[in-house]
Design a protein around this motif. Structure first.
Motif, PDB file in Angstrom:
ATOM      1  N   GLY A 126      -0.067   1.680   4.009  1.00 57.43           N
ATOM      2  CA  GLY A 126      -0.743   1.754   5.512  1.00 57.43           C
ATOM      3  C   GLY A 126      -1.793   2.996   5.124  1.00 57.43           C
ATOM      4  O   GLY A 126      -2.942   2.752   5.545  1.00 57.43           O
ATOM      5  N   VAL A 160       2.973  -1.024   8.910  1.00 54.39           N
ATOM      6  CA  VAL A 160       3.805  -1.059   7.788  1.00 54.39           C
ATOM      7  C   VAL A 160       5.275  -1.376   8.440  1.00 54.39           C
ATOM      8  O   VAL A 160       5.613  -0.944   9.449  1.00 54.39           O
ATOM      9  N   ALA A 277       2.869  -3.662   3.853  1.00 60.42           N
ATOM     10  CA  ALA A 277       1.839  -2.998   4.776  1.00 60.42           C
ATOM     11  C   ALA A 277       0.675  -4.217   4.893  1.00 60.42           C
ATOM     12  O   ALA A 277       0.503  -4.762   4.070  1.00 60.42           O
TER      13      ALA A 277
END
Lengths: 282, 593
Positions: A126, A160, A277
């Motif tokens: 992320g 995420v 992610a």
């Protein structure tokens, strides 16, 4: 105009991307008892996960010192500006150290370039996607402000997801966040979690790993407008590759990469964590 | 004073020889319900005794009797209230004055409302819907002539049919319809004669149930819910004629299988399909036509549900054009409680792009629990508890109370028993008027509820959660070990009290001990999984019954003895988890996932 980019070791960036864009990585620290290791410098991922399984004491993590950031920023004094993108402030104090270092440099009022510090509210890929977005903007000639804005935008567009074998590590590491409600059942569960607004929150609690992985897959492929996806794992590379293959089959036009989580992430998720992610298109 | 004195006929309420043409009054109806309730009470045990399904919970007779008692009690209260209110003003009036309101209709309405709230079990819910149909037909009438009675029975039948998603013949429904068949020519007869005809037709319909329901025929029995409604009709008739209730009939060898008749089928919501908005609203009107509403909405989306009556309808639709759906609804009546959830909204929410105008909802879950262990497990998974009591059959009123106390605006309801699903759905319908929305996840057992709660996505819209939880519950393989509440011959012979194993709701094996039945059942569950993977076997141990010494076996031994007895468990890598459920009646409840 030269803009340089800094992030930290929790970004889980692929080494080739780090090289290509010349990104500087500030390591967080991992403590096994009295031994302190700089993430990715003194302790590689393989070594760490091997030790995590063996170690009787749960390792701890700590943020980089203000002086570490100062040293990094000073080493980039040749640049016109620095963009420093980091793990979310609700998960780590890293961002504070970066901000303090940037402030001290500004107050010193010498030749060091201005530093824009970005709290990504993210971790792992992320944060990685946010950093990459800034790197891509810089490569296209963006200003530091625009690169920072690109990082912030990508961070907001990313999610995420995570499944863990046990909530024990998140709880002991003090990162359980809103998933606290998922603690304390007598039954075995394999919680599905999401890093949302910089905090861990519970999605649901399937009772088997297989169901949890299935749910993770569903959540990945049902995320609207995916732009790129990173599959994250700690100790289960084969499982991660299998998941990546399924995701590629389901979303043939979306680049899917596999990343082994930084030990700093691994300390808090436990060994068998599997996640993803996803950066959505703007 | 009762309205009997105001009827055109001087006939006294208790007169056995009611002349033809005598109207049915509120006082008559109150007495009929009281008699029917007493008559059903007397027969409750006999009806329970003909349940072929030998599980010690959820008995048809008792559930129907409790439901009807709620209705009868409410009419007494109503009469007491109206008497107090009208005595003062009517004393000075001429005896021939028209009644100022519609006492029969109002009384029936009060009875039906009480039954809807107090209904227990599937048969109780259907009975309450039947009473609701009666009340709808009688609405606005001070008294009823024979022709209206015929209409009333027809409306009652329609209402009962409409309450079941997939109506089946050979059940209580067939009896409701048969009773209504006294219909077209009835107006030539007295009300008493018409009602007697209805009772006779009902009894014929009861006798025919085995021909309509192969499972009943196999067992050579009649349906107990059908028998129950026939008893209700007979009680109503006795109440009208003033006949002595007399001793209860013994249904003797007649047995039935209510389960086969009334198990509501699982919620058949598939996936969301391609529509992006889950849209709901409530319509109010005088003459709503559900069919016309459905026809208007059908082109706009899928997963449509339109439920209710002429006055109140609840609409649920997956569509891409919520506004068009609202507009379409507005053509039929006053529209209220409009909600629309963007089914992708939660993803956007989580990345910080909240959909403007999305309704603020708080999702809660309530689960019917029997046993301290299960109650704790459900709480651990974030659900509030509806006390199931020993027979695990809460009424819609109890479910509504728990829903209100849960603190949610949208409440996922887990009934955890096939015989409670209808009561939960009824609670959901009754809640349509309030600020709560109940989403029934039709779980058939407590282990299924654990699987459903495990699949509760805290970030999802309540309807999506409800669909996913339903799928999780349906996908779970469950089993149970219990003792036969009564002896049976089919599908396999069981002595009273003998331990036996059920796979899902099917009786699969008898055994000498609960532990032996457990080993047998686990082996069968593995076979039932076939080549699908089996990851986790959960065993919920029941309330410890102090009488049989074997029940004191510590749970840790279960693990060892099962692994030793069934090598396939280890071969297939099945993990075993043993937890205390504390449920009564069932030494073991199982799930395999």
């Amino acid at each position: 105009m030269t803009v340089r980019l800094v992030t930290d070791s929790t970004a889980d960036l692929d080494p080739s991307d780090i090289d290509r864009y010349g990104i500087t990585i500030v390591p967080l620290n991992i403590h096994f008892g009295a031994d302190v290791y700089r993430d990715g410098v003194d302790l590689g991922k393989d070594q760490f996960y091997a030790r995590l399984g063996e170690s009787a004491v749960l390792p701890r993590t700590s943020q980089p010192g203000v002086s570490d950031f100062q040293a990094v920023y000073e080493s980039l004094a040749h640049a016109d500006a620095i963009v420093s993108v980091h793990i979310g402030g609700k998960l780590s104090g890293t961002i504070n150290a970066a901000q303090t270092a940037a402030k001290l440099l500004t107050e010193r009022d010498d030749a060091t370039p201005p530093v824009i510090v970005v709290d990504s509210d993210q971790a792992s890929m992320g944060l990685g996607f946010a950093t990459l977005a800034a790197a891509e903007a810089i490569a296209q000639g963006a200003s530091a402000q625009d690169a920072a804005a690109a990082a912030q935008s990508a961070a907001r567009r990313s999610r995420v997801l995570l499944i863990v074998d046990t909530l024990e590590y998140l709880q002991k590491g003090g990162r359980i966040g809103r998933a606290r409600a998922f603690l304390g059942t007598l039954l075995r569960t394999k919680p599905v979690l999401e890093l949302a607004a910089g905090e861990i929150q519970g999605i649901e609690r399937p009772r088997t790993r297989q169901k949890a992985v299935e749910r993770l897959f569903e959540l990945i492929v049902r995320t609207p407008k995916p732009r790129r996806i990173g599959i994250l794992h700690g100790t289960t590379p084969a499982e991660a590759e299998a998941l990546a293959t399924r995701v590629r089959d389901a979303l043939p036009n979306v680049p899917v990469t596999v990343h082994r989580c930084s030990p700093v992430i691994g300390v808090h998720t436990g060994p068998a964590a599997l996640g993803a992610a996803i950066e959505r298109a703007p | 004073m009762s309205h009997a004195g105001e009827s055109p006929s001087p006939a006294q309420a208790t007169d056995r020889s009611r002349p033809p043409g005598t109207s049915l009054t509120a006082a008559d109806f109150r007495r009929m319900l009281r008699a029917a309730s007493a008559w059903l009470d007397q027969h409750a045990d006999a009806i329970d005794a003909i349940n072929v399904f030998p599980v010690p919970d959820g008995d048809t007779g008792r559930n129907m009797a409790q439901t009807l008692r709620a209705a009868a009690d409410a009419t007494e209260e109503f009469t007491a209230e109206t008497t107090a209110a009208t005595t003062a003003e009517t004393t000075a009036e001429a005896a021939t004055a028209q009644p100022p309101d519609a006492p029969l209709g109002d009384l029936a309405r009060r009875a039906a409302d009480a039954a809807l709230l107090g209904a227990r079990g599937n048969s109780g819910v259907i009975l309450s819907q039947w009473l609701r149909g009666l009340a709808l037909a009688l609405a606005g009438h001070a008294q009823a002539e024979t022709a209206l009675l015929a209409d009333t029975l027809a409306r009652a039948s329609d209402s009962a049919y409409a309450s079941i998603e997939k109506p089946r013949e050979g059940t209580i429904l067939s009896v409701a319809r048969a009773a209504a068949d006294c219909g077209p020519h009835a107006s030539h007869f007295s009300i008493a004669a018409a009602l007697r005809a209805a009772v006779e037709r009902a009894e014929i319909a009861v006798a025919r149930t085995p021909q309509q329901m192969p499972l009943l025929a196999q067992a050579g029995v009649v349906d107990s819910g059908a028998q129950g409604l026939a008893v209700v009709l007979a009680g109503l008739e006795r109440g009208l004629s003033g006949a002595d209730l007399g001793p209860a009939a013994n249904f003797g060898q007649i047995r039935s299988d209510w389960l086969a008749g009334a198990t509501p089928h699982a919620h058949s919501h598939g996936s969301y399909g391609s529509y992006g908005f889950c849209t709901e609203f409530v319509l109010r009107g005088e003459t709503l036509s559900l069919q016309r509403i459905r026809a208007a909405l059908d082109p706009l989306g899928d997963s449509m549900i339109v439920a209710g009556d002429e006055h109140l309808a609840r609409v649920h639709l997956h569509t891409d054009t919520p506004q068009a759906a609202f507009d379409a609804g507005r053509r039929f009546g006053a529209i209220d409680r409009c909600t629309t959830d963007d089914m992708d909204a939660r993803h956007q929410q989580l990345v910080g792009e909240r959909t403007p105008g999305a309704p603020v909802i708080t999702v809660a879950a309530i689960a019917v629990a029997s046993g301290d262990g299960f109650a704790q497990l459900f709480r651990d998974f974030g659900a509030s508890i509806v006390a199931g009591g020993p027979t695990l059959n809460p009424s819609p009123a109890e479910i509504l109370a728990a829903a209100r106390a849960s603190g949610g605006t949208d409440i996922l309801v887990l009934p955890n028993d096939p015989n409670v699903i209808a009561a939960a759905r009824q609670a959901a319908t009754l809640a349509a008027d309030s600020s709560l929305t109940l989403h029934v996840v039709p779980t058939q057992s407590q282990p299924a509820a654990v699987a459903a709660l495990a699949a509760w996505d805290r970030t999802a819209a309540p309807r999506e959660s409800s669909h996913r939880m339903t799928r999780a519950a349906v996908a779970l393989l469950t089993g149970a070990i219990t003792h036969a509440a009564r002896p049976i011959d089919k599908p396999l012979p069981l002595r009273r009290g003998q331990p036996f194993a059920m796979l899902g709701r099917e009786i699969v094996a008898a055994a000498q001990s609960p532990q032996a039945a457990l080993v047998d059942l686990v082996a069968r569950m593995l076979v039932a999984r076939g080549n699908d993977s089996a990851e986790l076997l959960t065993i919920y141990t029941g309330q410890i019954d102090p009488s049989p010494p074997s029940a004191a076996t510590p749970p840790v031994d279960l693990h060892t003895s099962l692994t030793a007895a069934i090598p396939a468990l280890a071969e297939r890598g099945v993990e075993i988890e043993v937890v205390i459920g504390g449920q009564p009646h069932y030494p073991f409840l199982l799930s395999l996932e």
